[in-house]
Design an enzyme around this catalytic site. Structure first.
Site, PDB file in Angstrom:
ATOM      1  N   CYS A 108       0.822  -1.210   0.000  1.00 39.23           N
ATOM      2  CA  CYS A 108       0.000   0.000   0.000  1.00 39.23           C
ATOM      3  C   CYS A 108       0.860   1.265   0.000  1.00 39.23           C
ATOM      4  CB  CYS A 108      -0.961   0.003   1.187  1.00 39.23           C
ATOM      5  SG  CYS A 108      -0.159  -0.242   2.788  1.00 39.23           S
ATOM      6  N   HIS A 154      -1.458   0.832   7.557  1.00 39.83           N
ATOM      7  CA  HIS A 154      -1.938   0.891   6.177  1.00 39.83           C
ATOM      8  C   HIS A 154      -1.837   2.310   5.635  1.00 39.83           C
ATOM      9  CE1 HIS A 154      -4.099  -0.584   2.728  1.00 39.83           C
ATOM     10  NE2 HIS A 154      -5.073   0.282   2.879  1.00 39.83           N
TER      11      HIS A 154
END
Length: 787
Positions: free
Chosen positions: A311, A739
């Site tokens: 990510c 994330h």
């Protein structure tokens, strides 16, 4: 008619270490799922699309390779009678291709123009089996997804245990300092039992295991509930502050009367909890009233699949390709792709492939097999593109980015800047990174005689300090973890404010009073990347702080941060005056206690001296904060020098020039870079990246020619007003876990001409609802200069 090429001796199955590109085209994202399928070259195993773009034919034209295996697959529609199994272990089970797809193949010969060659003829059977059974390139890259590589350390390898004793079974039931009966850690050195730190997912802990390690200096502990009969367990080293492997775990547990064969795993491991956390992060995928946000599709609204902790790459790439300079440089839908012999290993090809995939809208459409809302077929989602080739290429040879571990998005941004600038070295005017480049001017003034020296440094980003302002206590209760919001302008004020630098002797007047140092913008970039430093050193460990930074969508005016340069009433320090630099570093006397402490932590002496000098020679903690925020500086390992660059004499080594030449750097640039960096190849590479417009040293041939002034990157025009274009956001207690997502401002078709915030959460692309909140804790801000 029969094809003669099937008898060729060059027709051989792929070797085990050979990449087979049989999922998507190496020059675009058309794949085996398209109607025309994918043509895999049976000579070099390049994948080329067979549809309207027909990059397979282009490959044949450039290489002469005749035979291809056309692979096409269609999705099976499987009726599930049971819900998917709950995640119970780190290895995420996946359906096989046979479970999900129907696959058809046929052999074609471009040279003979035969569309269906007899697949049983000649050497074809073995080659076809080899292609279909080989691990695909993407699978090779994804095979380590969601894995973390743990290694032993000196503390686990050299563990010294106290005298053996039997621990009563009841003592294994709770923490020795509280009543917690879960998340318990056993000190392998003395047998003490303490609870761990509170973990994600509601696992409690009062950190008594950490307290024991701090009090005693004992390093290694094992989580009791994670021990398996096979010898696996969570082993943590408090000295390294890392999860480790204990190669003698069974022996070390037996010292305390614990038979590993009798143990049963009863709790999730740290890694499993991190995986669940990464998979469950939700970035505003619902509205305030709980309704799921509908996905966006079309040009500029294409998501990227998460390849396993990728990510950081996805979010960075989305922000860069939202910029006009990247679009103009790499998005050329009407042009043929570059003529590269190995398209998958050519950065120009992969950047243009990525631009086409993200910007064209060709791949941004609803997929009936992917739903934004679980069990709701009314809200289909896009499949997303797999940037496996790009990730492999930009990470190749890099210690961190070549792995499947989570990485720092800002460090990856700087790594991409370097690779792209080097790839554009022959045509710097086409380098999109030039739009980020500017000049920061440093002013150094003696506090006694007031003489000054100005130095210009080219940069392509700034890291700004974020002051820690904790909220005051309410009714005697401290507001733990809560911070006052800080305006972005306050951070810029701190960055550009004068600071005292002690420990220096002025070469002009001999004063030891020190100097005042400040930095401001000499020029402004077209695009400005800002990294706010929200860290605090706690127990000598950098800890991320969720300090809100106030940033609005209104223009940000940086005009007041422009350097004024040498003023008429200022007198410059003599040119030959060395201010704590070059070979006269003795003129700066570092704080011995702080220097000793920093060196004891493993920092090189040159870095320690530079950090102490930059922070006023005050204390180790301030210097360490500076070191953590300047690790990526190209000159971090150069000797302390405030008086300009000292030309080294070690720069003319032909082998080193040839080594830089293999990286695409011309001889004049290589010669000058090595001279400026005292012959260090790695620092010379960074120097070239930091000075892309410098033509280098052409030797004696041009020594008599007058040197033309080098044009400065950026603009010195005022006003310098910027608009926030995009942000990279992060959730998690550390940049190495959690994330990343991207928010960018785009015009949404059918919703007027005004830009709105769009959320890119890997393959999910939706209209954002809480961008204002996310801006406060963004990890990287991208601003664009208003015309």
């Amino acid at each position: 008619m029969a094809c003669p090429h099937v008898q060729s001796a060059d027709l051989r199955p792929p070797r085990p270490n050979q990449s087979v590109y049989r999922e998507d085209c190496t020059q675009c994202f058309d794949s085996i799922d398209d109607e025309a399928g994918l043509d895999v070259c049976l000579s070099c195993f390049n994948g080329g699309c067979a549809g309207d773009r027909n990059h397979a034919l282009l490959h044949h034209s450039s290489t002469g390779h005749p035979l291809v295996l056309n692979i096409k697959r269609t999705r099976k529609h499987v009726q599930r009678d049971e819900p998917p199994p709950k995640l119970t272990k780190l290895a995420i089970a996946a359906e096989t291709e046979e479970d999900k797809y129907y696959t058809t193949t046929k052999v074609k010969c471009y040279a003979c123009q035969i569309q269906d060659v007899d697949r049983s003829s000649g050497n074809l059977p073995a080659v076809i089996d080899g292609v279909m059974n080989a691990m695909t390139f993407a699978n090779k890259e994804e095979v380590k997804a969601w894995e973390q590589e743990f290694t032993p350390c000196e503390h686990t390898l050299c563990l010294e245990q106290q005298e053996s004793r039997q621990i009563a079974s009841q003592e294994l039931g709770s923490c020795s300092k509280c009543d917690l009966k879960a998340n318990l850690w056993l000190c392998l050195e003395c047998g003490a039992l303490g609870c761990g730190r509170a973990q994600v997912g509601g696992v409690g802990g009062n950190s008594h295991g950490l307290a024991h390690a701090t009090e005693t200096g004992h390093a290694v502990a094992v989580k009791l509930g994670s021990i398996t009969p096979e010898g696996n367990a969570d082993v943590y080293c408090y000295q390294c502050n890392e999860e480790r492997i204990d190669t003698e775990l069974a022996k070390h547990l037996a010292q305390w009367g614990i038979n590993i064969a009798d143990r049963e795993k009863t709790e999730k491991s740290l890694m499993e909890m991190q995986v669940e956390q990464n998979l469950s992060w939700a970035f505003s995928m619902t509205t305030e009233d709980g309704k799921e946000l509908l996905p966006l599709f079309g040009q500029g609204f294409t998501g990227l699949k998460n390849l396993g902790n990728s990510c950081y790459l996805n979010s960075t790439v989305q922000c860069l390709f939202a910029l006009e300079e990247f679009q103009q440089r790499y998005y050329h839908p009407d042009q043929a792709p570059p003529n590269a012999s190995l398209p998958a290993e050519d950065l120009e090809t992969q950047l243009r492939k990525l631009a086409d995939g993200i910007l064209s809208g060709r791949y941004s459409h609803p997929d009936d097999n992917v739903h934004a809302v679980p069990d709701n077929p009314e809200v289909p989602h896009q499949k997303g593109l797999s940037p496996a080739m790009f990730k492999h290429l930009v990470g190749r040879g890099h210690e961190e980015f070549s792995t499947m571990r989570q990485q720092d998005a800002f460090e990856f941004l700087l790594h991409m800047f370097k690779l792209i600038s080097i790839s554009n070295n022959s045509k710097p005017a086409e380098d999109p990174i030039q739009s980020f480049r500017f000049v920061l001017e440093q002013r150094l003034a003696c506090l006694n005689c007031k003489r000054v020296r100005y130095r210009s440094d080219e940069q392509d980003n700034i890291s700004i300090p974020v002051p820690v302002r904790r909220k005051p206590a309410v009714n005697g209760d401290e507001a733990k973890g809560e911070f006052e919001p800080v305006p972005l302008e306050d951070c810029l004020d701190i960055l550009t404010a004068p600071e005292k630098v002690g420990g220096l002797t002025c070469a002009a007047c001999g004063s030891k009073d020190g100097f005042s140092k400040s930095s401001k913008f000499k020029t402004f970039p077209k695009n400005l990347a800002i990294n706010p430093l929200r860290f605090e050193i706690i127990n000598w460990v950098p800890t991320k702080l969720d300090i809100p930074v106030q940033v609005t969508d209104q223009p940000l005016d940086l005009s007041r941060y422009k350097s004024t340069g040498l003023q008429p009433d200022e007198e410059e320090l003599p040119e030959d005056a060395d201010v704590g630099g070059g070979s006269s570093t003795a003129s700066f006397v570092p704080n011995e206690a702080a220097l000793s402490m920093l060196e004891g932590m493993g920092f090189p002496r040159i870095r320690c001296e530079k950090a102490l000098h930059a922070t006023g020679n005050a204390d180790a903690e301030s210097a360490m904060n500076w070191l953590f925020s300047h690790m990526e500086d190209p000159d971090i390992d150069e000797p302390l020098n405030l008086g300009g660059s000292a030309a080294g004499s070690a720069g003319a080594d032909p082998d080193k020039i040839a080594q830089l030449g293999d990286m695409g750097i011309g001889v004049p640039q290589a010669r000058k870079a090595l001279r400026e960096c005292n012959g260090d190849v790695n620092r010379a590479l960074d120097w070239v990246f930091s000075h892309p417009d410098d033509q280098g040293d052409f030797g004696e041939d041009t020594s008599s020619a007058p040197a033309e002034p080098k044009p400065l990157p950026g603009s010195d025009s005022l006003p310098a007003r910027y608009e926030l274009q995009s942000i990279v956001c992060h959730k998690g207690a550390s940049v190495h876990a959690g994330h990343y997502v991207a928010f960018t401002r785009k015009v949404i078709p059918g919703e007027g001409k005004e830009k709105q915030w769009v959320l890119f959460n890997d393959e999910k692309v939706v209209k954002a609802v809480d961008a204002e909140e996310m801006k406060k804790t963004a990890y990287v801000y991208f601003f664009s200069l208003l015309s």
